[in-house]
Design an enzyme around this catalytic site. Structure first.
Site, mmCIF file in Angstrom:
data_model
loop_
_atom_site.group_PDB
_atom_site.id
_atom_site.type_symbol
_atom_site.label_atom_id
_atom_site.label_comp_id
_atom_site.label_asym_id
_atom_site.label_seq_id
_atom_site.Cartn_x
_atom_site.Cartn_y
_atom_site.Cartn_z
ATOM 1 N N GLY A 81 -4.894 3.223 4.191
ATOM 2 C CA GLY A 81 -4.486 1.925 3.879
ATOM 3 C C GLY A 81 -3.188 1.233 4.861
ATOM 4 O O GLY A 81 -3.259 0.228 5.431
ATOM 5 N N GLU A 111 -0.993 0.903 -6.263
ATOM 6 C CA GLU A 111 -0.689 2.384 -6.852
ATOM 7 C C GLU A 111 0.702 1.956 -7.978
ATOM 8 O O GLU A 111 0.763 2.835 -8.698
ATOM 9 C CB GLU A 111 -0.306 3.297 -5.688
ATOM 10 C CG GLU A 111 -1.386 3.477 -4.886
ATOM 11 C CD GLU A 111 -1.793 2.304 -3.786
ATOM 12 O OE1 GLU A 111 -2.664 2.517 -2.900
ATOM 13 O OE2 GLU A 111 -1.161 1.399 -3.784
ATOM 14 N N ASN A 157 0.795 -1.119 -0.149
ATOM 15 C CA ASN A 157 -0.021 -0.052 -0.145
ATOM 16 C C ASN A 157 0.731 1.157 0.171
ATOM 17 O O ASN A 157 1.869 1.195 0.693
ATOM 18 C CB ASN A 157 -0.796 0.061 1.132
ATOM 19 C CG ASN A 157 -1.664 1.055 1.202
ATOM 20 O OD1 ASN A 157 -2.991 1.180 0.755
ATOM 21 N ND2 ASN A 157 -1.342 2.170 1.903
ATOM 22 N N ARG A 189 0.988 10.387 11.096
ATOM 23 C CA ARG A 189 -0.250 10.569 11.111
ATOM 24 C C ARG A 189 -1.160 10.067 10.155
ATOM 25 O O ARG A 189 -1.340 10.523 8.915
ATOM 26 C CB ARG A 189 -0.365 12.363 11.241
ATOM 27 C CG ARG A 189 -1.879 12.535 11.319
ATOM 28 C CD ARG A 189 -2.071 14.053 10.893
ATOM 29 N NE ARG A 189 -3.574 14.347 10.638
ATOM 30 C CZ ARG A 189 -4.137 14.023 9.520
ATOM 31 N NH1 ARG A 189 -3.493 13.668 8.442
ATOM 32 N NH2 ARG A 189 -5.627 14.343 9.568
ATOM 33 N N TRP A 190 -1.755 8.860 10.682
ATOM 34 C CA TRP A 190 -2.677 8.240 9.503
ATOM 35 C C TRP A 190 -3.896 7.853 10.301
ATOM 36 O O TRP A 190 -4.010 7.587 11.244
ATOM 37 C CB TRP A 190 -2.135 6.885 8.943
ATOM 38 C CG TRP A 190 -1.499 5.738 9.983
ATOM 39 C CD1 TRP A 190 -1.759 5.644 11.192
ATOM 40 C CD2 TRP A 190 -0.407 4.922 9.616
ATOM 41 N NE1 TRP A 190 -1.248 4.754 11.599
ATOM 42 C CE2 TRP A 190 -0.132 4.190 10.615
ATOM 43 C CE3 TRP A 190 0.371 4.579 8.443
ATOM 44 C CZ2 TRP A 190 0.839 3.210 10.799
ATOM 45 C CZ3 TRP A 190 1.509 3.656 8.576
ATOM 46 C CH2 TRP A 190 1.473 2.937 9.684
ATOM 47 N N LEU A 191 -4.973 8.344 9.510
ATOM 48 C CA LEU A 191 -6.485 7.871 10.065
ATOM 49 C C LEU A 191 -6.828 6.120 10.199
ATOM 50 O O LEU A 191 -6.276 5.764 9.227
ATOM 51 C CB LEU A 191 -7.371 8.822 9.394
ATOM 52 C CG LEU A 191 -7.095 10.358 9.302
ATOM 53 C CD1 LEU A 191 -8.445 10.969 8.612
ATOM 54 C CD2 LEU A 191 -6.961 10.902 10.795
ATOM 55 N N ILE A 236 -0.209 8.850 1.489
ATOM 56 C CA ILE A 236 0.621 10.138 1.829
ATOM 57 C C ILE A 236 0.192 10.545 3.077
ATOM 58 O O ILE A 236 -1.064 10.887 3.530
ATOM 59 C CB ILE A 236 0.241 11.217 0.703
ATOM 60 C CG1 ILE A 236 0.643 10.979 -0.721
ATOM 61 C CG2 ILE A 236 1.115 12.454 1.106
ATOM 62 C CD1 ILE A 236 1.941 10.805 -0.961
ATOM 63 N N TYR A 237 0.726 10.430 4.279
ATOM 64 C CA TYR A 237 0.714 10.697 5.637
ATOM 65 C C TYR A 237 1.858 11.759 5.989
ATOM 66 O O TYR A 237 2.874 11.548 6.038
ATOM 67 C CB TYR A 237 0.800 9.562 6.355
ATOM 68 C CG TYR A 237 -0.033 8.331 5.772
ATOM 69 C CD1 TYR A 237 -1.344 8.420 5.528
ATOM 70 C CD2 TYR A 237 0.629 7.144 5.730
ATOM 71 C CE1 TYR A 237 -2.006 7.269 4.899
ATOM 72 C CE2 TYR A 237 -0.095 6.160 5.125
ATOM 73 C CZ TYR A 237 -1.459 6.190 4.690
ATOM 74 O OH TYR A 237 -1.875 5.050 4.127
ATOM 75 N N ASP A 263 -3.889 23.280 8.992
ATOM 76 C CA ASP A 263 -4.117 22.351 8.254
ATOM 77 C C ASP A 263 -5.001 22.837 6.789
ATOM 78 O O ASP A 263 -5.271 24.118 6.796
ATOM 79 C CB ASP A 263 -4.839 21.289 8.839
ATOM 80 C CG ASP A 263 -4.609 20.161 8.263
ATOM 81 O OD1 ASP A 263 -5.116 19.482 7.112
ATOM 82 O OD2 ASP A 263 -4.113 18.942 8.783
#
Length: 489
Positions: free
Chosen positions: A195, A238, A172, A189-191, A175-176, A287
């Protein structure tokens, strides 16, 4: 527009006057943000800061600062051509078998493109010309931008994070953003629905307590970067999609410390691991909403190896109140999304995500309505069909006589075709971007659907209004004498 890597792409931009080299000494602390922001708002070129204050590594900003450059990065000549990219993705998501020889012949170009999907594995790569390990790993030697006055620390913004879950064959790419904690640590920082976070969650279930391998590519080629932010089908990697865009296979190389594969032509590679349970408070950061976000805890990425080109370029951006680079990306990718939605919902005529709505929080849909309640079905479809729309708070549905991209047209439809009580849907406790501080609970909030279509029998008992339209005969008559009247210069 074909290119091999980021540098090849920059050469093409320079030929077209779309790249500006800045030799003045510019500080990565705030100054680069201000210059990039002014440039983007003026529709200006990509920026290569060749003399960043305190560093000897150039900084690339505003690479995707216009929709036209996004299209170029996806191998297309103009923004309209992105519809073809969307059609290709729609085909790959749900391929239609050929209906006969003629149909097979027509589909041959698509099948030919698919041949570019597999990656090409290299044994040596430019991204590993310089290898740093242990104490030699030092992020403070990279000119990572500090974008806004109240930001917590310098922030890596264009890191292409590569992960693989224990139950998946393909990698996977995501972009984080990554807050720099020290010379060899950043906060990832990934929600939870992204992925990389899902791969990490599955890893912790399969290998409790074991370190999760992660690699981050900085300065990958534009096709690979854009592939990571495009809604590719779950069955398509990707890297494979980047090969389709570029017209040749994506070249990758195995990392030195793990089995992950990274773009061979990237400028910088960070290799390392995430220790389960190791968290750190991230933020605040300015942000894409135009506000500083709340502090929240995310995993810490420890870097054991840093590899790079000998003369590496650091690729960066900033986020802020639209327009910013993510908003411009949203405008361009909007053209990719339309054919994907139309494949599932042929009644959709157009779909628009206004950049002022933070690129995804408000959507306007125009459609060919066919029955009572049809608009509400389309609303539900928008929210559920693609993950990209799970955070869309407002969906406005209009008839096809309305221009989805003209706010005056949309407001006219809302105010003349809607009854607020009858034509508004409200849903509570739905997934919401945790950066949305307007929601009552972090990550959980409401959604609103507005049916601004003409109402059919069963939806109203009133006689519906007829739009005022001048006859074609009179329009043509006035057209013939308009210039002679000399009314409007």
């Amino acid at each position: 527009m074909k290119y091999r890597d980021l540098r090849d792409f920059l050469s093409l931009l320079e030929e077209k006057g779309e790249l500006k080299r800045i030799t003045f000494e510019i500080d990565p602390y705030l100054e680069m943000t201000e210059i990039a922001d002014r440039t983007l708002r003026a529709g200006g070129p990509a920026l290569l800061f060749e003399n960043p204050k305190g560093f000897d590594m150039p900084v690339l900003c505003n690479l995707f600062g216009t929709p036209e450059r996004v299209a170029m990065g996806m191998g297309q000549d103009d923004v309209k051509a992105l519809h073809e990219v969307g059609k290709l993705l729609a085909f790959l998501k749900e391929p239609d078998p050929p209906k006969g020889f003629r149909d097979l012949f027509d589909k041959l170009p698509k099948f030919k493109q698919v041949l570019n999907m597999p990656t090409k594995r290299l044994s040596k790569a430019p991204c590993q010309e310089v290898v740093l390990t242990g104490d030699d790993v030092d992020l403070t030697k990279i000119p990572v931008m500090h974008c806004w006055p109240e930001d917590a620390a310098p922030l890596i913004t264009w890191g292409l994070t590569v992960t693989r879950g224990p139950f998946k064959e393909r990698q996977n790419l995501g972009i984080y953003r990554q807050q720099v904690l020290g010379k060899n640590k950043v906060i990832m920082r990934w929600l939870s629905h992204r992925g990389g976070a899902l791969d990490f969650q599955e890893w912790c279930q399969k290998h409790p307590g074991e370190r999760f391998p992660v690699s981050v590519a900085l300065g990958a080629d534009p096709a690979t970067i854009l592939g990571a932010v495009t809604p590719v089908p779950d069955t398509l990697s990707e890297y494979a999609f980047a090969g389709l865009l570029r017209g040749n296979k994506t070249e990758v190389v195995k990392c030195l410390s793990n089995d992950l594969e990274v773009p061979a032509s990237a400028e910088i590679i960070l290799e390392g691991y995430i220790e389960p349970g190791e968290l750190a408070p991230e933020g605040p950061y300015g942000d894409h909403t135009g506000y500083y976000n709340e502090i929240d805890s995310f995993p810490v990425f420890t870097i054991t190896h840093l590899t790079r080109r000998k003369d590496a370029i650091y690729h960066s951006t900033y986020t802020g109140r639209p327009p910013d680079e993510p908003a411009v990306l949203g405008v361009a990718l909007n053209e990719v999304l339309v054919p994907i939605l139309q494949k599932q919902f042929p009644e959709i005529v157009d779909f628009y995500l206004p950049p002022e709505g933070c690129s995804y929080r408000l959507a306007v849909v125009t459609m060919k309505k066919q029955y009572a309640g049809h608009a509400k079905r389309v609303m539900m479809g928008v929210w559920s069909y693609l993950r990209q729309f799970m955070y869309t708070k407002f969906v406005i549905v209009c008839d096809d006589d309305v221009n989805a991209r003209d706010w005056k047209d949309v407001i006219w439809a809302i105010t003349t075709r809607m009854d607020p009580a009858r034509d508004t849907i409200m849903m509570e406790n739905t997934p919401i971007d945790y950066l949305d501080f307007a929601s009552p609970v972090s990550g959980l909030g409401s959604k609103m659907g507005l049916d601004a279509t003409n109402k059919w029998p069963g939806e109203t008992e009133r006689e519906w209004g007829r739009p005022i339209v001048m006859t074609d005969e009179i329009k043509q008559r006035v057209d013939t004498i308009w210039e002679q009247l000399d009314i409007v210069k």
